[in-house]
Design a protein around this motif. Structure first.
Motif, PDB file in Angstrom:
ATOM      1  N   SER A   6       0.575  -1.039  -0.102  1.00 51.88           N
ATOM      2  CA  SER A   6       0.016  -0.277   0.065  1.00 51.88           C
ATOM      3  C   SER A   6       0.640   1.110   0.149  1.00 51.88           C
ATOM      4  O   SER A   6       0.456   1.968  -0.448  1.00 51.88           O
ATOM      5  CB  SER A   6      -0.747  -0.015   0.945  1.00 51.88           C
ATOM      6  N   SER A   7       1.859   1.712   0.794  1.00 51.62           N
ATOM      7  CA  SER A   7       2.742   2.029   0.982  1.00 51.62           C
ATOM      8  C   SER A   7       3.499   2.652  -0.516  1.00 51.62           C
ATOM      9  O   SER A   7       3.989   3.177  -1.044  1.00 51.62           O
ATOM     10  CB  SER A   7       4.171   1.854   2.270  1.00 51.62           C
ATOM     11  N   LEU A   8       3.913   1.498  -1.232  1.00 53.21           N
ATOM     12  CA  LEU A   8       4.639   1.616  -2.213  1.00 53.21           C
ATOM     13  C   LEU A   8       3.729   2.349  -3.407  1.00 53.21           C
ATOM     14  O   LEU A   8       3.865   2.830  -4.258  1.00 53.21           O
ATOM     15  CB  LEU A   8       5.041  -0.348  -2.609  1.00 53.21           C
ATOM     16  N   ALA A   9       1.914   1.444  -2.781  1.00 58.55           N
ATOM     17  CA  ALA A   9       1.219   2.207  -4.350  1.00 58.55           C
ATOM     18  C   ALA A   9       0.819   3.553  -4.575  1.00 58.55           C
ATOM     19  O   ALA A   9       0.843   4.596  -5.114  1.00 58.55           O
ATOM     20  CB  ALA A   9      -0.068   1.018  -4.082  1.00 58.55           C
ATOM     21  N   SER A  10       1.049   4.234  -2.900  1.00 57.30           N
ATOM     22  CA  SER A  10       0.752   4.777  -2.817  1.00 57.30           C
ATOM     23  C   SER A  10       2.419   6.069  -3.212  1.00 57.30           C
ATOM     24  O   SER A  10       1.957   7.116  -3.808  1.00 57.30           O
ATOM     25  CB  SER A  10       1.172   5.838  -1.076  1.00 57.30           C
ATOM     26  N   GLU A  11       3.290   5.350  -2.614  1.00 52.88           N
ATOM     27  CA  GLU A  11       4.191   6.062  -3.425  1.00 52.88           C
ATOM     28  C   GLU A  11       4.601   6.150  -4.851  1.00 52.88           C
ATOM     29  O   GLU A  11       5.001   7.566  -6.023  1.00 52.88           O
ATOM     30  CB  GLU A  11       6.021   5.908  -2.711  1.00 52.88           C
ATOM     31  N   LEU A  12       3.857   4.991  -5.890  1.00 53.48           N
ATOM     32  CA  LEU A  12       3.853   5.409  -7.017  1.00 53.48           C
ATOM     33  C   LEU A  12       2.659   6.230  -7.303  1.00 53.48           C
ATOM     34  O   LEU A  12       3.215   7.002  -8.643  1.00 53.48           O
ATOM     35  CB  LEU A  12       3.974   3.871  -7.672  1.00 53.48           C
ATOM     36  N   VAL A  13       1.901   6.978  -6.910  1.00 52.46           N
ATOM     37  CA  VAL A  13       1.172   7.747  -7.015  1.00 52.46           C
ATOM     38  C   VAL A  13       1.705   9.016  -7.298  1.00 52.46           C
ATOM     39  O   VAL A  13       1.101   9.888  -8.072  1.00 52.46           O
ATOM     40  CB  VAL A  13      -0.509   7.120  -6.394  1.00 52.46           C
ATOM     41  N   ARG A  14       2.038   9.111  -6.145  1.00 49.99           N
ATOM     42  CA  ARG A  14       2.754  10.791  -5.879  1.00 49.99           C
ATOM     43  C   ARG A  14       3.613  10.502  -7.160  1.00 49.99           C
ATOM     44  O   ARG A  14       3.482  12.112  -8.167  1.00 49.99           O
ATOM     45  CB  ARG A  14       3.814  10.619  -3.993  1.00 49.99           C
ATOM     46  N   ILE A  15       4.768   9.693  -7.531  1.00 50.57           N
ATOM     47  CA  ILE A  15       6.007  10.351  -8.524  1.00 50.57           C
ATOM     48  C   ILE A  15       4.789  10.195  -9.666  1.00 50.57           C
ATOM     49  O   ILE A  15       5.487  11.064 -10.495  1.00 50.57           O
ATOM     50  CB  ILE A  15       6.589   8.954  -8.350  1.00 50.57           C
ATOM     51  N   ALA A  16       3.815   8.997 -10.001  1.00 49.26           N
ATOM     52  CA  ALA A  16       3.787   9.624 -10.988  1.00 49.26           C
ATOM     53  C   ALA A  16       2.958  11.099 -11.446  1.00 49.26           C
ATOM     54  O   ALA A  16       2.745  11.962 -12.965  1.00 49.26           O
ATOM     55  CB  ALA A  16       1.672   9.064 -11.068  1.00 49.26           C
ATOM     56  N   ASP A  17       2.418  11.301 -10.420  1.00 45.83           N
ATOM     57  CA  ASP A  17       1.246  13.028  -9.844  1.00 45.83           C
ATOM     58  C   ASP A  17       2.470  14.276 -10.275  1.00 45.83           C
ATOM     59  O   ASP A  17       2.384  15.000 -11.048  1.00 45.83           O
ATOM     60  CB  ASP A  17       0.843  12.726  -8.807  1.00 45.83           C
ATOM     61  N   HIS A  18       3.426  13.697 -10.114  1.00 47.15           N
ATOM     62  CA  HIS A  18       4.805  15.119  -9.924  1.00 47.15           C
ATOM     63  C   HIS A  18       5.337  14.703 -11.497  1.00 47.15           C
ATOM     64  O   HIS A  18       5.649  15.846 -11.942  1.00 47.15           O
ATOM     65  CB  HIS A  18       5.770  14.150  -9.321  1.00 47.15           C
ATOM     66  N   LEU A  19       5.762  13.718 -12.202  1.00 47.36           N
ATOM     67  CA  LEU A  19       6.255  13.385 -13.085  1.00 47.36           C
ATOM     68  C   LEU A  19       5.072  14.052 -14.247  1.00 47.36           C
ATOM     69  O   LEU A  19       5.199  14.990 -15.300  1.00 47.36           O
ATOM     70  CB  LEU A  19       6.312  11.749 -14.115  1.00 47.36           C
ATOM     71  N   ASN A  20       3.386  14.114 -13.748  1.00 43.99           N
ATOM     72  CA  ASN A  20       2.938  14.115 -14.986  1.00 43.99           C
ATOM     73  C   ASN A  20       2.509  15.413 -14.566  1.00 43.99           C
ATOM     74  O   ASN A  20       2.168  16.942 -15.427  1.00 43.99           O
ATOM     75  CB  ASN A  20       0.679  13.927 -14.786  1.00 43.99           C
ATOM     76  N   HIS A  21       2.861  16.288 -13.332  1.00 45.85           N
ATOM     77  CA  HIS A  21       3.181  17.765 -13.466  1.00 45.85           C
ATOM     78  C   HIS A  21       4.366  18.597 -14.162  1.00 45.85           C
ATOM     79  O   HIS A  21       3.727  19.596 -14.427  1.00 45.85           O
ATOM     80  CB  HIS A  21       3.096  18.067 -11.691  1.00 45.85           C
ATOM     81  N   TRP A  22       5.032  17.611 -14.355  1.00 46.95           N
ATOM     82  CA  TRP A  22       6.893  18.149 -14.993  1.00 46.95           C
ATOM     83  C   TRP A  22       5.848  18.006 -16.116  1.00 46.95           C
ATOM     84  O   TRP A  22       6.268  19.064 -17.304  1.00 46.95           O
ATOM     85  CB  TRP A  22       7.427  17.429 -15.038  1.00 46.95           C
ATOM     86  N   LYS A  23       5.233  17.299 -16.607  1.00 45.23           N
ATOM     87  CA  LYS A  23       5.255  16.821 -18.020  1.00 45.23           C
ATOM     88  C   LYS A  23       4.038  17.654 -18.547  1.00 45.23           C
ATOM     89  O   LYS A  23       4.294  18.421 -19.976  1.00 45.23           O
ATOM     90  CB  LYS A  23       3.900  15.233 -17.874  1.00 45.23           C
ATOM     91  N   VAL A  24       2.974  18.631 -18.135  1.00 44.95           N
ATOM     92  CA  VAL A  24       2.034  19.335 -18.478  1.00 44.95           C
ATOM     93  C   VAL A  24       3.095  20.811 -18.568  1.00 44.95           C
ATOM     94  O   VAL A  24       2.257  21.800 -19.454  1.00 44.95           O
ATOM     95  CB  VAL A  24       0.378  19.278 -17.243  1.00 44.95           C
ATOM     96  N   GLN A  25       4.182  20.898 -17.716  1.00 44.69           N
ATOM     97  CA  GLN A  25       4.695  22.781 -18.254  1.00 44.69           C
ATOM     98  C   GLN A  25       5.241  22.432 -19.281  1.00 44.69           C
ATOM     99  O   GLN A  25       6.065  21.913 -19.971  1.00 44.69           O
ATOM    100  CB  GLN A  25       6.058  22.674 -17.124  1.00 44.69           C
TER     101      GLN A  25
END
Length: 123
Positions: free
Chosen positions: A104-123
């Motif tokens: 569960s912790s790993l899944a949460s961290e992966l979601v956080r990383i994916a959100d971070h990468l999507n943020h950079w992708k939008v910019q």
């Protein structure tokens, strides 16, 4: 199970083994019985594979989607023997809880990383 899922037998067998923590099978002699909910799981795995997700990503998605996880003792022992197994192997549930918490912790961290990468992708 194979006929109802309409998937190749080798695929069903491989997925039932790989995703065994999501499958509450009960062994009776040389047969393993699966509940009807297993078809829902196989259907979801099939959908995710059609979308080209890797097996390890599918595990994370199944956890995020709330598919229940089962311990090995629950899968292999008949219901009448489960209490004896649980009492005899008290460290096992703790290990399983640690595994679920880690996943569960790993899944949460992966979601956080994916959100971070999507943020950079939008910019």
């Amino acid at each position: 199970m194979i006929n109802l899922s309409k998937l190749p037998p080798t695929t069903v067998k491989r997925w039932l083994e790989y995703f065994s923590y999501f499958v509450p099978g009960t062994r009776q002699g040389d047969q393993v019985l699966y509940p009807y909910e297993t078809l829902k799981l196989l259907k979801r795995i099939s959908e995710l594979r059609m979308e080209r997700y890797h097996l390890s990503t599918i595990v994370r998605l199944l956890i995020e989607e709330g598919f229940p996880m089962y311990g090995k003792a629950e899968q292999e022992a008949p219901a009448s023997e489960r209490t004896e197994i649980d009492a005899a192997e008290s460290p096992q549930p703790d290990r399983q809880q640690q595994l679920v918490a880690s996943l569960s912790s790993l899944a949460s961290e992966l979601v956080r990383i994916a959100d971070h990468l999507n943020h950079w992708k939008v910019q």
